[in-house]
Write a protein that holds these residues in place. Structure first.
Motif, PDB file in Angstrom:
ATOM      1  N   GLY A 555      -9.429  -2.588   8.674  1.00 28.61           N
ATOM      2  CA  GLY A 555      -8.231  -2.987   7.945  1.00 28.61           C
ATOM      3  C   GLY A 555      -8.285  -2.718   6.475  1.00 28.61           C
ATOM      4  O   GLY A 555      -7.340  -3.059   5.744  1.00 28.61           O
ATOM      5  N   ALA A 556      -9.350  -2.069   5.984  1.00 28.56           N
ATOM      6  CA  ALA A 556      -9.487  -1.883   4.541  1.00 28.56           C
ATOM      7  C   ALA A 556      -8.592  -0.776   4.019  1.00 28.56           C
ATOM      8  O   ALA A 556      -8.063  -0.870   2.902  1.00 28.56           O
ATOM      9  N   VAL A 557      -8.435   0.287   4.778  1.00 36.36           N
ATOM     10  CA  VAL A 557      -7.649   1.427   4.325  1.00 36.36           C
ATOM     11  C   VAL A 557      -6.824   1.952   5.496  1.00 36.36           C
ATOM     12  O   VAL A 557      -7.195   1.795   6.669  1.00 36.36           O
ATOM     13  N   GLU A 558      -5.724   2.595   5.163  1.00 33.87           N
ATOM     14  CA  GLU A 558      -4.938   3.356   6.138  1.00 33.87           C
ATOM     15  C   GLU A 558      -5.330   4.815   5.989  1.00 33.87           C
ATOM     16  O   GLU A 558      -5.213   5.368   4.896  1.00 33.87           O
ATOM     17  N   VAL A 559      -5.794   5.419   7.060  1.00 41.00           N
ATOM     18  CA  VAL A 559      -6.467   6.710   6.957  1.00 41.00           C
ATOM     19  C   VAL A 559      -5.723   7.780   7.752  1.00 41.00           C
ATOM     20  O   VAL A 559      -5.183   7.525   8.829  1.00 41.00           O
ATOM     21  N   ALA A 560      -5.715   9.001   7.204  1.00 40.17           N
ATOM     22  CA  ALA A 560      -5.309  10.218   7.924  1.00 40.17           C
ATOM     23  C   ALA A 560      -6.295  11.313   7.544  1.00 40.17           C
ATOM     24  O   ALA A 560      -6.898  11.283   6.459  1.00 40.17           O
ATOM     25  N   VAL A 585     -15.224  -0.777   3.895  1.00 43.49           N
ATOM     26  CA  VAL A 585     -15.230   0.478   4.649  1.00 43.49           C
ATOM     27  C   VAL A 585     -15.921   1.538   3.810  1.00 43.49           C
ATOM     28  O   VAL A 585     -15.803   1.544   2.572  1.00 43.49           O
ATOM     29  N   ALA A 586     -16.671   2.416   4.476  1.00 46.23           N
ATOM     30  CA  ALA A 586     -17.310   3.558   3.819  1.00 46.23           C
ATOM     31  C   ALA A 586     -16.551   4.826   4.180  1.00 46.23           C
ATOM     32  O   ALA A 586     -16.198   5.049   5.345  1.00 46.23           O
ATOM     33  N   LEU A 587     -16.285   5.653   3.171  1.00 39.51           N
ATOM     34  CA  LEU A 587     -15.620   6.942   3.337  1.00 39.51           C
ATOM     35  C   LEU A 587     -16.604   8.030   2.943  1.00 39.51           C
ATOM     36  O   LEU A 587     -17.263   7.926   1.903  1.00 39.51           O
ATOM     37  N   ARG A 775      -5.296   5.259   2.063  1.00 32.31           N
ATOM     38  CA  ARG A 775      -4.480   4.395   1.206  1.00 32.31           C
ATOM     39  C   ARG A 775      -5.072   2.993   1.241  1.00 32.31           C
ATOM     40  O   ARG A 775      -5.254   2.407   2.316  1.00 32.31           O
ATOM     41  N   ALA A 776      -5.353   2.455   0.047  1.00 32.11           N
ATOM     42  CA  ALA A 776      -6.064   1.181  -0.057  1.00 32.11           C
ATOM     43  C   ALA A 776      -5.177   0.019   0.350  1.00 32.11           C
ATOM     44  O   ALA A 776      -3.995  -0.055  -0.004  1.00 32.11           O
ATOM     45  N   ARG A 777      -5.764  -0.864   1.104  1.00 30.25           N
ATOM     46  CA  ARG A 777      -5.135  -2.143   1.426  1.00 30.25           C
ATOM     47  C   ARG A 777      -5.897  -3.252   0.705  1.00 30.25           C
ATOM     48  O   ARG A 777      -7.050  -3.076   0.300  1.00 30.25           O
ATOM     49  N   THR A 778      -5.269  -4.396   0.571  1.00 26.17           N
ATOM     50  CA  THR A 778      -5.883  -5.537  -0.130  1.00 26.17           C
ATOM     51  C   THR A 778      -5.803  -6.767   0.749  1.00 26.17           C
ATOM     52  O   THR A 778      -4.755  -7.034   1.362  1.00 26.17           O
ATOM     53  N   VAL A 779      -6.925  -7.510   0.827  1.00 25.52           N
ATOM     54  CA  VAL A 779      -6.903  -8.790   1.523  1.00 25.52           C
ATOM     55  C   VAL A 779      -6.293  -9.826   0.572  1.00 25.52           C
ATOM     56  O   VAL A 779      -6.815 -10.038  -0.531  1.00 25.52           O
ATOM     57  N   PRO A 780      -5.190 -10.450   0.933  1.00 26.02           N
ATOM     58  CA  PRO A 780      -4.560 -11.420   0.021  1.00 26.02           C
ATOM     59  C   PRO A 780      -5.532 -12.546  -0.355  1.00 26.02           C
ATOM     60  O   PRO A 780      -6.390 -12.961   0.434  1.00 26.02           O
ATOM     61  N   ALA A 781      -5.345 -13.033  -1.579  1.00 25.00           N
ATOM     62  CA  ALA A 781      -6.230 -14.103  -2.052  1.00 25.00           C
ATOM     63  C   ALA A 781      -6.129 -15.340  -1.174  1.00 25.00           C
ATOM     64  O   ALA A 781      -7.105 -16.097  -1.007  1.00 25.00           O
TER      65      ALA A 781
END
Length: 905
Positions: A555-560, A585-587, A775-781
């Protein structure tokens, strides 16, 4: 000579064939092909009527050349029942001889009287007809004859060729009872045919000599009358049976290159029967004028004579074309004979030279790439229009895929259709072509030899394949066909068909041999391309098997992503997405230097190692250090330990990034790789500023990390150098173009991938391209809870209560019991074995993540506790309750984490 043995098998095969059943494997290929043609022509074995012609020339050149040979053969076979005949190129018998003269009175007229036509389309399978159809020596024995009346006989025949043109001008045939035996009949037939062909050549030489003597007599007569100035005198040199003669006077001394140019041009003038004066530039400077005019010998042979005039006061280009008769010599010029000959002979010489030129050019035209389809098309492009007007190439689909193919059957893939026009109704390229038995193409496939059909309109198999299409092809003017096999290294790869329409002359044996030579060169290139395609496909399959098939869920990033292999060879580019603990996540992207199976295999080793190192939660710079050491070891092992002679791995580049969605921090390190691009939501695009680092494989050099904060909904773009590097372009220009492509806010990763590949990827990539867009996603505080606590065991109950309240707020009351047990064990271990500061963190992401960090560096180990042990069961409990757990180290200590599935309750 006689073919002995049991003839029951061939007789039964013939009966089955006539009844419409398969003939069986005991019938020779040429005989079966002939039977098929007879069936397609509608011939009846018991009612085959031979036409009779009374308009043949009994004193033709062929008859005059063959008559002494026939007399000698009659004497050799004196007293036997041998029937010796010579027929013309249409199958009409011109002369007969008999070993026993009384046979002429006892045999039926078709076996004794000249004038009957034994062509296959009238008489079925017989010696004369089959020799003309197969265009090579043949033998027909008893039941192999199509006609019932010939079942008790045997015959052997061979075509007679004009050695100048290569055309078949007749057939010599021996007919005899099947009981007749001769130890060397085939060799005797070959020697007799050779003698007839030499006598035909001698006739041509006599004609040429007659023309030459006529010219010389005219020159001597003109010189005696004092009308022509200096004429050719000493130095006469004849060039042999091709009709080329050179006469050099005392003043006509030329360099070999100049003489070759004049000879070539003179042959063209004779072949086209052009008259007049023609200027020719000489290779070593200067100019000559060729004077071409007709000449007729005393025996009525019409030819052309070409003289050269060199020097003089008037430029050659200004001299008017000369009228018939000996031309005058300009003042100060020297004149000499270049060539004398018949137009037909000159045409054969020009055609032979052009064939050699075509073969020489084909060496550079065919095989410019390692693509099977392209190589097949280059064969067609080389042959049109200089040999044929249309060319089709048919290959099995297995060959197009680069696979090993068994002997092609009746189903082929139409690979190429090429010609002088686009509207000719052939089967289109890309279509499956199913060939019928008896067609020229099927005969070529089954026999593995070229098939020549000089008159396409009378080729029954061609008509039977597709009557409607055949009629349309004939309506487009197609009248002659050569089908040649594509043979390479003993393997039949397919067939090529050459059609002629504009040139009214039918294909001859020289054309057939030229087509075979072109096809042989193309077949070798096609086989090389097929082998390369197979190796390329194997390497590509290996590489694709080593690349991630489906990206893992996280869930950390949306990837293509995109991967495009190089056109000329598989490389070592790779990418990966590796979920880590704490919702991180590691890229990863990398590129092994070189191409081929070795690079692909090395890439697989590095990717596997990188995943294993990532599982150890190593920092980016530490992970690259381990990969560097691994590559050094691999290089040493593959080089045999010889520092000066290693032929192993050259090196690799790599970029490793770890993104934490709870802080939006991205920690990166690179080993000689290009920096990633960061696309901001407002449309700005920057390239991350991080130390380049040395490429992997050098050993002993440090790597550095850099940390950047990704904007919310920002995009990180990782790529390999194949996307931006071009040997003909500037990388800075390519990076600017990439920046402009990425400067479009609102695109998702999939749309970004598509836009980047459309704008940046070359049509024919020379290097692999790997592209990873995240594309970076963020875990809400509100989904993160953190507590600090002192090293006091009494505080464990407070942490359990706080965690239970937070889980209730998140709607995860069902997980409260498991979370309390996990936290109790982890916090207790941190207090007992770790050090301050101690922190507890809960993350509500795709799973419930429980983390306990402390300042100690000792990691717990799972073990099986004995029944008498007081401890050792806590981690076992953690492992049972969590779907995953582990330890990662930080600069200030360690973090022990555990994940619970949200539906674990």
């Amino acid at each position: 000579m006689a073919v002995t043995g049991d003839q029951t098998g061939p007789a039964r095969s013939r009966e089955r064939f006539l009844e419409g059943e398969p003939a069986g494997a005991g019938v020779r290929g040429p005989i079966l092909d002939s039977w098929l043609r007879c069936r397609l022509l509608g011939l009846s074995p018991d009612r085959a009527e031979l036409p009779y012609r009374d308009d043949f020339d009994p004193d033709s050149r062929l008859v005059r050349a063959a008559a002494p040979v026939l007399d000698e053969l009659q004497h050799r076979f004196s007293g036997s029942r041998m029937n010796i005949s010579v027929a013309d190129a249409d199958g009409t018998v011109l002369q007969r001889r008999f070993g026993e003269p009384s046979l002429a009175r006892s045999l039926p007229p078709i076996q004794t009287v000249p004038g009957f036509v034994f062509a296959e389309r009238y008489g079925g399978t017989n010696g004369i007809g089959l020799a003309l159809a197969e265009r090579r020596p043949v033998q027909v024995y008893r039941a192999e004859h199509f006609a019932e009346r010939a079942q008790s006989n045997a015959c052997c025949a061979a075509p007679i060729r004009d050695q100048l043109s290569g055309h078949i001008v007749g057939v010599l045939c021996f007919g005899y009872p099947y009981t007749f035996e001769h130890p060397d009949l085939a060799a005797l037939l070959g020697r007799a045919v050779g003698t007839i062909e030499r006598r035909l050549m001698a006739q041509s030489s006599e004609r040429e000599r007659g023309l030459l003597h006529t010219y010389l007599d005219a020159q001597r007569g003109a010189a005696g009358n004092g009308t022509s100035g200096e004429g050719p005198r000493a130095g006469v040199r004849t060039a042999g049976p091709d009709g080329q003669e050179w006469l050099a006077g005392p003043g006509l001394a030329l360099a070999p290159h100049d003489r070759a140019v004049l000879s070539e041009r003179a042959a063209e003038l004779i072949s086209s029967a052009r008259r007049g004066a023609f200027g020719v530039a000489l290779p070593h400077g200067g100019e000559a004028t060729l004077l071409s005019r007709p000449v007729t010998s005393g025996t009525g042979v019409r030819g052309m004579v070409v003289e050269a005039v060199i020097g003089g006061d008037e430029p050659a280009a200004h001299r008017p074309q000369q009228p018939p008769g000996p031309p005058p010599r300009p003042p100060g010029a020297v004149r000499g004979l270049v060539m004398v000959g018949e137009p037909e002979v000159g045409r054969y010489a020009v055609e032979a030279r052009r064939r050699l030129e075509l073969l020489a050019e084909a060496s550079s035209l065919i095989g410019t790439t390692l693509d099977v389809g392209r190589t097949a098309r280059e064969l067609a492009e080389a042959a049109v229009p200089r040999l044929a007007d249309y060319v089709t190439v048919d290959l099995p689909e297995a060959v197009l895929r680069g696979e090993e193919s068994a002997r092609p059957g009746a189903e082929l893939h139409r690979t190429v259709v090429h010609g002088i026009r686009d509207d000719c109704p052939f089967y289109p390229a890309g279509q499956q072509v199913e060939l019928l038995a008896g067609t020229p193409q099927m005969r070529c496939l089954s026999g593995g030899q070229a098939v020549l059909e000089p008159e396409l309109g009378s080729a029954a198999g061609f008509i039977a394949q597709d009557p409607e299409r055949a009629r349309r092809l004939l309506a487009h003017g197609l009248h002659s066909l050569v089908v040649v096999p594509l043979l390479a290294r003993g393997v039949l790869l397919g067939i090529a068909s050459f059609y002629r329409s504009q040139d009214p002359a039918p294909f001859g044996d020289d054309d057939c041999r030229l087509a075979q030579e072109l096809a042989a060169r193309a077949a070798l290139c096609i086989d090389n391309a097929r082998r390369y395609t197979r190796e390329h496909n194997l390497a590509l399959a290996l590489q694709r098997s080593l690349l991630p098939r489906d990206l893992p869920e996280q869930g950390a990033v949306e990837v293509a992503h995109r991967y495009l292999p190089a056109e000329s060879g598989v490389g070592g580019d790779w990418f990966d997405v590796i979920p880590l603990s704490g919702a991180r996540v590691a890229l990863l992207v990398g590129d092994v230097v070189g191409h081929g199976l070795h690079a692909a295999a090395t890439m697989g080793r590095l990717r596997t190692a990188a995943r294993n190192f990532a599982e150890l939660e190593l920092a980016p710079d530490e992970l690259l250090t381990h990969l560097d050491n691994l590559l050094v070891r691999l290089d040493r092992e593959e080089g045999g330990g010889d520092a000066g002679g290693s032929t192993g791995i050259v090196g690799a580049t790599c970029l490793y990034a770890v993104y934490d969605p709870t802080t939006r921090l991205c920690t990166m390190a690179r080993a000689g790789h290009l920096p990633p691009a960061v696309a901001h939501p407002d449309g700005r695009v920057t390239f991350a500023d991080l130390p380049a680092g040395p490429p992997l494989g050098l050993g002993g050099l440090p790597f550095e990390t850099a940390e950047i904060e990704l904007p919310e909904d920002g995009t990180l773009v990782l790529y390999t150098d194949g996307l931006v590097e071009d040997r003909h372009g500037d990388i800075d220009v390519a990076l600017d173009r990439l920046r402009r492509v990425l400067a479009h806010p609102g695109r998702g990763p999939e749309e970004t991938c598509r836009a980047v590949m459309d704008a940046m990827a070359p049509e024919h990539p020379e290097d692999d391209i790997a592209l990873l867009v995240a594309r970076a996603r963020t875990v809400p505080a509100g989904r993160i809870a953190a507590w600090e606590l002192p090293a006091d065991p009494a505080k464990v109950c407070d942490i359990r209560a706080a965690a239970t309240r937070r889980l209730a707020e998140w709607g995860l009351e069902e997980l409260a019991f498991a979370a309390e047990l996990l936290l109790s064990e982890l916090v207790t271990n941190a207090i007992r074995y770790g050090g301050e500061p101690i922190q507890v963190r809960l993350i509500h992401d795709r799973t419930l993540i429980c983390e306990v960090s402390d300042g100690g560096s000792t990691a717990p180990h799972l073990r099986r506790a004995a029944s008498t042990d007081e401890g050792g069961r806590g981690l076992f409990l953690v492992a049972q309750l969590a779907q995953a757990w582990g330890t990662r180290y930080t600069p200030r200590g360690k973090v022990i984490w555990a994940e619970c599935a949200l539906d674990a309750a």
